[in-house]
Design an enzyme around this catalytic site. Structure first.
Site, PDB file in Angstrom:
ATOM      1  CD  GLU A  70       0.927   0.551  -8.377  1.00  0.00           C
ATOM      2  OE1 GLU A  70      -0.031   1.336  -8.183  1.00  0.00           O
ATOM      3  OE2 GLU A  70       1.632   0.136  -7.445  1.00  0.00           O
TER       4      GLU A  70
ATOM      5  CG  HIS B  76       0.130  -0.008   1.427  1.00  0.00           C
ATOM      6  ND1 HIS B  76      -0.073   1.353   1.514  1.00  0.00           N
ATOM      7  CD2 HIS B  76       0.357  -0.277   0.119  1.00  0.00           C
ATOM      8  CE1 HIS B  76       0.021   1.883   0.309  1.00  0.00           C
ATOM      9  NE2 HIS B  76       0.282   0.926  -0.560  1.00  0.00           N
TER      10      HIS B  76
END
Length: 519
Positions: A366, A452
């Site tokens: 992140e 993703h």
């Protein structure tokens, strides 16, 4: 223009760029990066009659003081008859708000709340836009970025003549896609949030201290904190980026790693979302979730500083904010972690995950999304978005450094096929299964065009490079960071990444490592 920028424009003129009529007036220098070898990398944005050509960027590179190479992606000189919009930025913003539903858009932002989204809840810019990167489909468009709440960052392109919505996507960078949701961002800003009620001592009398506590793995961690009176705050002000003179501790720090408790509320629900600084009456913190969240941020910061000499997410010592105890909008536990453009946010898991803050690779992933935005700024859709996700995985693995898997420390045993979220060595074993080769690439519309999903292709490429003879992880991570910082641009595709990695490998280590990158 800087002197380097002027020289870079002269270089563009000398190249006689195909499709560009007057390079000197169609490009402007955005920033200059000087690498460890002393070479310059000048990032230039294409403009047309003063307007940005969206997604068009090139980088001019020097070697031994002279410009000798250009890379990037640009469009032929636009042929728009007019760059005058038929309506204002405010009208364009209203079109976007109507599309989202006015009842779904937060309007009462406080200055403190704006810091949690990186600054502004809405920006509007007039651009020349090529939908789906089609050279023959240029349109004058309002480029609108809006935060309808703390979590989501929505990107819209509205035809500036007709008012039609040309395209939109969600730019919120999560560890996995959920219900079509997907998130990424700006650099953190000073916190400027009142301290918890049990720490109301006068500001400025405290100092950095070392605190300890058990994390979610039941490991005792030692970390930086701040002591004010008799209260200890989970704010690491002991890093080299801390600016004591500019800070009003603990509520308005500059250059600090801050951990905040979202108190099981949702950043999507403005009426109930709340948070607070984490405090303790001693230097021992008993909240394992808080300790893991803080530890993730510190380890990720130290990795980028010590390995790549990068000073925080924005490269300039900006604050690093992390939230734990983040819930879904319906109040249930969130099985995800994400970067919203200003902070890392961790849910507490559920059927598939334990607390997401328990994974160092999750936290590293992140934080890397923020680093990506401050370097190549890879657009979060299609191949460039898959590269964005892949680079976040690459550095998540480099920060964690114990295997080639992502999320293995937070997946509940038996809840996924391979007890991890993604496997860089064997992408087909991820959850869900990812392609490992370009021949298997997903080409549908889901997940912002497979950001993703298709990251498995380039994840596998990094694994093969890092494990190649004569390379190793220590060299591979430096090559990939240099490729990200010095060669990739907003609209880079897989082929651009391949070329960037080969070039970066050659810059740093010569032909042997470059050849390994090419095979």
């Amino acid at each position: 223009e800087t002197a380097a920028g002027v020289r870079a424009l002269d270089y563009l003129v000398s190249l006689k760029m195909p499709g560009i009529e007057t390079p000197a007036s169609e490009f402007i220098s955005k920033n200059v990066e000087t690498d460890e070898q002393g070479n310059l990398h000048v990032r230039l944005e294409q403009v047309f009659k003063g307007l940005p050509v969206y997604g068009s960027e090139v980088i001019a590179h020097t070697r031994n003081g002279a410009f000798e190479m250009l890379n990037g992606r640009y469009y032929p000189t636009p042929a728009l008859a007019s760059v005058n919009p038929a309506f204002s930025a405010e009208a364009a913003a209203q079109i976007v708000i109507n599309d989202l539903g006015a009842e779904n858009v937060k309007t009462d932002w406080t200055p403190e709340e704006r810091l949690l989204i990186g600054g502004n809840e809405l920006t509007a810019e007039l651009v020349v836009y090529h939908h789906q990167r089609n050279f023959n489909a240029e349109r004058l468009a309002w480029h609108i970025t809006i935060y309808p709440n703390f979590l989501h960052r929505k990107v819209y392109f509205v035809d500036a003549q007709t008012g039609a919505v040309i395209h939109h996507f969600d730019h919120t960078c999560e560890i996995l896609p959920v219900n079509g949701r997907s998130a990424c961002g700006h650099h953190p800003a000073p916190l400027n949030q009142p301290p918890a009620t049990d720490g109301q001592q006068p500001e400025g009398a405290g100092g950095p201290v070392t605190a300890t506590g058990l994390d979610l793995k039941n490991q005792n961690r030692s970390f930086g904190a701040w002591m004010e009176g008799t209260t200890i705050y989970l704010e690491d002000a002991g890093q080299p980026m801390f600016k004591a003179a500019a800070s009003q501790m603990p509520s308005n720090p500059v250059g600090v790693i801050v951990t905040l408790d979202a108190k099981n509320t949702s950043p999507e629900v403005q009426t109930t979302f709340t948070y607070s600084l984490v405090t303790s009456g001693t230097t021992v913190f008993n909240n394992k979730n808080a300790v893991s969240t803080h530890w993730n941020a510190i380890k990720s910061y130290e990795y980028f500083l010590n390995t790549h000499t990068r000073n925080s997410i924005n490269g300039q010592g900006g604050n690093i904010l992390s939230f734990f105890n983040v819930s879904e909008s319906d109040g249930t536990s969130m099985e995800n972690a994400y970067w919203n453009g200003a902070a890392m946010w961790y849910g507490n898991g559920g059927a598939t995950f334990t607390e997401l803050a328990g994974g160092l690779d999750v936290g590293g992933h992140e934080m890397t999304h923020g680093v990506i935005e401050k370097t190549a700024n890879l657009e979060y859709q299609d191949e460039s978005g898959a590269l964005n996700e892949s680079f976040a995985d690459v550095f998540g693995v480099c920060i964690d450094r114990d295997d080639w898997k992502i999320g293995e420390d937070v997946v509940r045993p038996g809840s996924t096929s391979n007890n991890c979220l993604r496997d860089m060595q064997f992408p087909n074993n991820g959850t869900p299964s990812q392609p490992k080769h370009l021949s298997e690439k997903y080409t549908g519309p889901l997940d912002n065009g497979g950001v993703h999903i298709n990251s498995g292709i380039t994840n596998r490429a990094f694994y093969l490079f890092a494990t190649a003879s004569g390379v190793g992880l220590d060299k591979a991570e430096k090559v990939y960071y240099k490729a990200l910082r010095d060669y990739l641009v907003k609209s880079s595709q897989f082929i651009d990444c391949r070329l960037a990695v080969i070039q970066a490998a050659n810059d740093l280590y010569g032909s042997t490592v470059a050849n390994a990158a090419a095979t």
